[in-house]
Design an enzyme around this catalytic site. Structure first.
Site, PDB file in Angstrom:
ATOM      1  N   GLY A  11       1.242  -0.276   1.119  1.00 19.23           N
ATOM      2  CA  GLY A  11       0.319  -0.397   0.378  1.00 19.23           C
ATOM      3  C   GLY A  11       0.934  -0.486  -1.021  1.00 19.23           C
ATOM      4  CG  ASP A 103       6.070   9.469   4.232  1.00 16.90           C
ATOM      5  OD1 ASP A 103       6.868   9.920   3.109  1.00 16.90           O
ATOM      6  OD2 ASP A 103       5.455  10.396   4.544  1.00 16.90           O
ATOM      7  CB  THR A 125       2.222   5.724  -2.014  1.00 14.88           C
ATOM      8  OG1 THR A 125       0.947   6.057  -1.490  1.00 14.88           O
ATOM      9  CG2 THR A 125       2.896   6.898  -1.958  1.00 14.88           C
ATOM     10  CG  ASP A 129       1.346  10.252   1.103  1.00 16.51           C
ATOM     11  OD1 ASP A 129       2.206   9.581   0.204  1.00 16.51           O
ATOM     12  OD2 ASP A 129       1.034   9.654   2.104  1.00 16.51           O
ATOM     13  NE  ARG A 171      -1.508   5.629   4.699  1.00 20.77           N
ATOM     14  CZ  ARG A 171      -1.300   4.517   5.367  1.00 20.77           C
ATOM     15  NH1 ARG A 171      -1.849   4.340   6.463  1.00 20.77           N
ATOM     16  NH2 ARG A 171      -1.285   3.671   4.475  1.00 20.77           N
TER      17      ARG A 171
HETATM   18  O1  F6P Z   1      -1.246   4.155   1.441  1.00 19.63           O
HETATM   19  C1  F6P Z   1      -2.366   3.856   0.464  1.00 19.63           C
HETATM   20  C2  F6P Z   1      -3.526   3.402   0.954  1.00 19.63           C
HETATM   21  O2  F6P Z   1      -4.490   2.828  -0.122  1.00 19.63           O
HETATM   22  C3  F6P Z   1      -4.250   4.741   1.557  1.00 19.63           C
HETATM   23  O3  F6P Z   1      -4.878   5.365   0.422  1.00 19.63           O
HETATM   24  C4  F6P Z   1      -5.381   3.778   2.481  1.00 19.63           C
HETATM   25  O4  F6P Z   1      -5.635   4.776   3.464  1.00 19.63           O
HETATM   26  C5  F6P Z   1      -4.585   2.556   3.133  1.00 19.63           C
HETATM   27  O5  F6P Z   1      -3.667   2.469   1.970  1.00 19.63           O
HETATM   28  C6  F6P Z   1      -5.299   1.388   3.255  1.00 19.63           C
HETATM   29  O6  F6P Z   1      -4.235   0.271   3.655  1.00 19.63           O
HETATM   30  P1  F6P Z   1      -4.785  -1.205   3.626  1.00 19.63           P
HETATM   31  O7  F6P Z   1      -4.618  -1.643   2.417  1.00 19.63           O
HETATM   32  O8  F6P Z   1      -3.615  -1.810   4.612  1.00 19.63           O
HETATM   33  O9  F6P Z   1      -6.221  -1.223   3.953  1.00 19.63           O
END
Ligand code: F6P
Length: 319
Positions: A11, A103, A125, A129, A171
């Site tokens: 992300g 991670d 991120t 986390d 997350r």
């Molecule tokens: O890891 C970053 C994050 O924004 C999390 O907070 C969230 O759960 C996830 O990515 C969303 O991912 P995507 O943009 O792939 O839907």
């Protein structure tokens, strides 16, 4: 001549561009060839790579997102994908790679380093986390975004005497909810790390209402429960109309805060310096306002812990 490749993975996070800028400029300053790899490990496997220079990173320190593009790569998890990636890196003459991500991206960086490509990981991120570092790049900008949203929702909440459940990202980690909830003066904060009690939430709404309080903000970290169900339950038990706002991807964008730009600039610069010293397999972190490095796999193995002291403060201040 040394050649460093850089990629952003997973992300996106505000501050990735400031980090890209720091890496590219440090490379140019030190006479190192620098190659941008587009769309993370997926782009690496496809050979989507271009040479960067000082101008490639002009006017990006203040921009959210990542000019390199990002992806969550399934192909790179396979032996075949990793072999292809190594071959591509060799074809482009890239001996070292800097990976910006979370991670999963760090595990990818480790695979490169055990297969003979020098690799350094930079934590990016919004979730914060990663247990080995105090902060990840992007976290504080996301917190600012959520705090701004809380203030706006509180305005309208107060005008109508309503409650509002605000769902935030993270997350499996409650940091965005906790830091933004405390900074935004939320009445209740619900995080995955701490069991929540619906009566504690509704008692606060009822006692607040009795005292003439007009807003009731509940911050809910994603994944703990359904925001709409929680709002319904609160409304039924308190007789206070309770709305829902799911902030979603708005938390991932926007101009990085000064803190994230500073963190990104320091880490980007340090990553290049470590590669100049022929170091590899390391993750960068921040502790007590200082950038440090440690083994990548050791770093991803350290479990993130919620700051329960902050949670208790939020609980006491939100009576
Ligand atoms: O890891 C970053 C994050 O924004 C999390 O907070 C969230 O759960 C996830 O990515 C969303 O991912 P995507 O943009 O792939 O839907």
């Amino acid at each position: 001549m040394k050649t460093i490749g850089l990629l952003t993975s997973g992300g996106d996070a505000p501050g990735m561009n400031a980090c890209i800028r720091a890496i590219v400029r440090t490379c140019v300053y030190n006479g190192i060839r620098v190659m941008g790899i587009r769309f993370g490990f997926d782009g690496l496997i496809r050979g989507d790579i271009y040479e960067m220079n000082v101008s490639s990173v002009a006017d990006i320190i203040q921009r959210g997102g990542t000019i390199l593009g990002s992806a969550r790569s399934e192909d790179f998890r396979t032996e075949k994908g990793q072999k292809k990636a190594i071959d591509i890196l060799k074809d482009f003459g890239i001996d070292s790679v800097i990976v910006m991500g979370g991670d999963g991206s760090f595990r990818g960086a480790k695979e490169l380093s055990v297969k003979g490509i020098k690799a350094i990981g930079i934590p990016c991120t919004i979730d914060n986390d990663m247990g080995y570092t105090d902060y990840t790049i992007g976290f504080y900008t996301a917190v600012e975004t959520v705090v701004d949203a809380i203030s706006k929702i509180r305005d309208t909440s107060s005008s109508h005497g309503r409650g509002n459940v605000i769902e935030v990202m993270g997350r499996h980690c409650g940091d965005i909810a906790l830091y933004a909830g405390l900074a935004g003066g939320a009445e209740s904060i619900v995080v995955p790390e701490i069991d929540f009690n619906i009566d504690e939430i509704t008692d606060k709404v009822i006692s607040g209402k009795k005292r003439g309080k007009l807003h009731h903000i509940i911050i809910l970290a994603e994944g703990v429960g359904n925001a709409y169900e929680l709002a319904k339950e609160v409304q039924e038990k308190t007789d206070v109309t309770t709305k829902v706002t799911v902030l979603g991807h708005i938390q991932r964008g926007g101009n990085p805060s000064a803190f994230d730009r500073l963190l990104a600039s320091q880490m980007g610069n340090r990553a290049v310096k470590l590669l100049m010293e022929e170091k590899s397999g390391l993750a960068l972190g921040m502790s007590c306002n200082k950038v440090f490095e440690m083994d990548l796999i050791e770093a991803v193995g350290i479990e993130h812990k919620l700051n329960t002291g902050l949670f208790e403060i939020a609980r006491e201040l939100s009576i």
